[in-house]
Write an enzyme that holds these catalytic residues in place. Structure first.
Site, PDB file in Angstrom:
ATOM      1  N   ARG A 144     -20.664  72.133  59.532  1.00 44.54           N
ATOM      2  CA  ARG A 144     -21.411  72.370  60.779  1.00 44.54           C
ATOM      3  C   ARG A 144     -20.724  71.873  62.054  1.00 44.54           C
ATOM      4  O   ARG A 144     -21.290  72.007  63.134  1.00 44.54           O
ATOM      5  CB  ARG A 144     -22.824  71.751  60.719  1.00 44.54           C
ATOM      6  CG  ARG A 144     -23.730  72.428  59.738  1.00 44.54           C
ATOM      7  CD  ARG A 144     -25.171  72.263  60.103  1.00 44.54           C
ATOM      8  NE  ARG A 144     -25.608  70.886  60.080  1.00 44.54           N
ATOM      9  CZ  ARG A 144     -26.839  70.500  60.403  1.00 44.54           C
ATOM     10  NH1 ARG A 144     -27.727  71.382  60.800  1.00 44.54           N
ATOM     11  NH2 ARG A 144     -27.167  69.225  60.338  1.00 44.54           N
ATOM     12  N   ASP A 145     -19.546  71.289  61.934  1.00 49.25           N
ATOM     13  CA  ASP A 145     -18.856  70.849  63.152  1.00 49.25           C
ATOM     14  C   ASP A 145     -17.358  71.070  63.016  1.00 49.25           C
ATOM     15  O   ASP A 145     -16.550  70.212  63.362  1.00 49.25           O
ATOM     16  CB  ASP A 145     -19.156  69.373  63.430  1.00 49.25           C
ATOM     17  CG  ASP A 145     -18.810  68.976  64.871  1.00 49.25           C
ATOM     18  OD1 ASP A 145     -18.585  69.887  65.696  1.00 49.25           O
ATOM     19  OD2 ASP A 145     -18.760  67.771  65.165  1.00 49.25           O
ATOM     20  N   VAL A 146     -16.981  72.235  62.485  1.00 47.37           N
ATOM     21  CA  VAL A 146     -15.563  72.595  62.405  1.00 47.37           C
ATOM     22  C   VAL A 146     -15.094  72.936  63.816  1.00 47.37           C
ATOM     23  O   VAL A 146     -15.581  73.879  64.432  1.00 47.37           O
ATOM     24  CB  VAL A 146     -15.344  73.787  61.458  1.00 47.37           C
ATOM     25  CG1 VAL A 146     -13.873  74.209  61.467  1.00 47.37           C
ATOM     26  CG2 VAL A 146     -15.789  73.438  60.042  1.00 47.37           C
ATOM     27  N   ASN A 177     -11.853  68.058  65.015  1.00 51.47           N
ATOM     28  CA  ASN A 177     -12.159  67.598  63.663  1.00 51.47           C
ATOM     29  C   ASN A 177     -11.185  68.128  62.618  1.00 51.47           C
ATOM     30  O   ASN A 177     -11.426  67.999  61.411  1.00 51.47           O
ATOM     31  CB  ASN A 177     -13.582  67.976  63.278  1.00 51.47           C
ATOM     32  CG  ASN A 177     -14.606  67.095  63.961  1.00 51.47           C
ATOM     33  OD1 ASN A 177     -14.307  65.967  64.353  1.00 51.47           O
ATOM     34  ND2 ASN A 177     -15.818  67.593  64.127  1.00 51.47           N
TER      35      ASN A 177
END
Length: 252
Positions: free
Chosen positions: A99-101, A105
């Site tokens: 959910r936070d690619v 990151n």
């Protein structure tokens, strides 16, 4: 209450990552506590985030080789697939979604290995923390359309986000990200993504087709797994063979 939420998210990250052992995911070695504050002992990655690397390339007026972008993307897919396929002790899928690619990151080590970090907002079955209603999880410029329309969120959301990252690495320009989160989300819902070749003509047809598919708003059409996307990206990298292994990426 806020402090409890942060601690639960922190512990969730430890629980999720500690269960997967993959070279493309930063490893957690230990979880401990000091003076009531939990902490993680994690793998130290000597390298740079794709966000900072892209910034340096832009400062030099350089573009990423497209086959390098494909090779890096294939490595990221390998790590995502390992996370997506995680199962509990009974063999039941944990349904992990990062959910936070985003470029910040995804680290690239000096050994030429992509490392995925920050599973702190990941969704998984049996996690400790629960996302509050109305609270956005992830960086706005990399959210999948279903995140904004309350559709069922699955692994394809991570593939969409990775597609945005790869598109931006090819073009050197933001795709959906704007000055505010609201503007970024508005761009996601209203922007028709031009073929990457209109922005960068030297992108080979195979890579352009991959990006068009993974960024398709109709979520039934893109690759359904990270393994499928990774295989397609690796095929693009293989066309030149310049970055098909980590040590060749490291040399670059």
């Amino acid at each position: 209450r806020d402090r409890e939420d942060v601690i639960y998210m922190f512990l969730d990250e430890a629980r999720i990552i500690a269960q997967v052992n993959h070279p493309n995911i930063v490893q957690i070695y230990d979880v401990d506590e000091q003076d009531g504050m939990p902490y993680l002992v994690m793998e130290c990655v000597r390298g740079i985030s794709l966000q900072n690397l892209a910034r340096r390339m832009a400062q030099r007026g350089q573009q990423f080789p497209v086959d390098l972008v494909a090779a890096v993307g294939a490595q990221a897919c390998a790590g995502l697939h390992a996370a997506h396929e995680m199962r509990d002790p009974t063999g039941a899928p944990l349904n992990v979604v990062h959910r936070d690619v985003s470029p910040s990151n995804l680290l690239l080590s000096v050994d030429g290995v992509v490392k995925i970090i920050d599973f702190g907002v990941a969704r998984a079955k049996n996690r400790l923390s629960v996302t509050s209603a109305g609270r956005m999880k992830g960086r706005a410029g990399y959210l999948a359309p279903e995140t904004l329309t309350d559709q069922t969120l699955d692994r394809r959301a991570d593939l969409f986000a990775l597609g945005v990252v790869l598109y931006e690495l090819c073009t050197g320009k933001p795709l959906y990200e704007r000055d505010t989160d609201a503007a970024s989300m508005g761009a996601l819902l209203t922007t028709k993504v031009p073929s990457v070749t209109t922005v960068r003509p030297d992108v080979p047809p195979g890579m352009a087709q991959i990006l068009s598919r993974v960024l398709e708003i109709d979520r039934k059409l893109p690759p359904s797994t990270a393994a499928e996307l990774g295989t397609a990206l690796y095929s693009v990298a293989m066309q030149t063979g310049r970055f098909v292994s980590a040590h060749l990426v490291a040399d670059w």
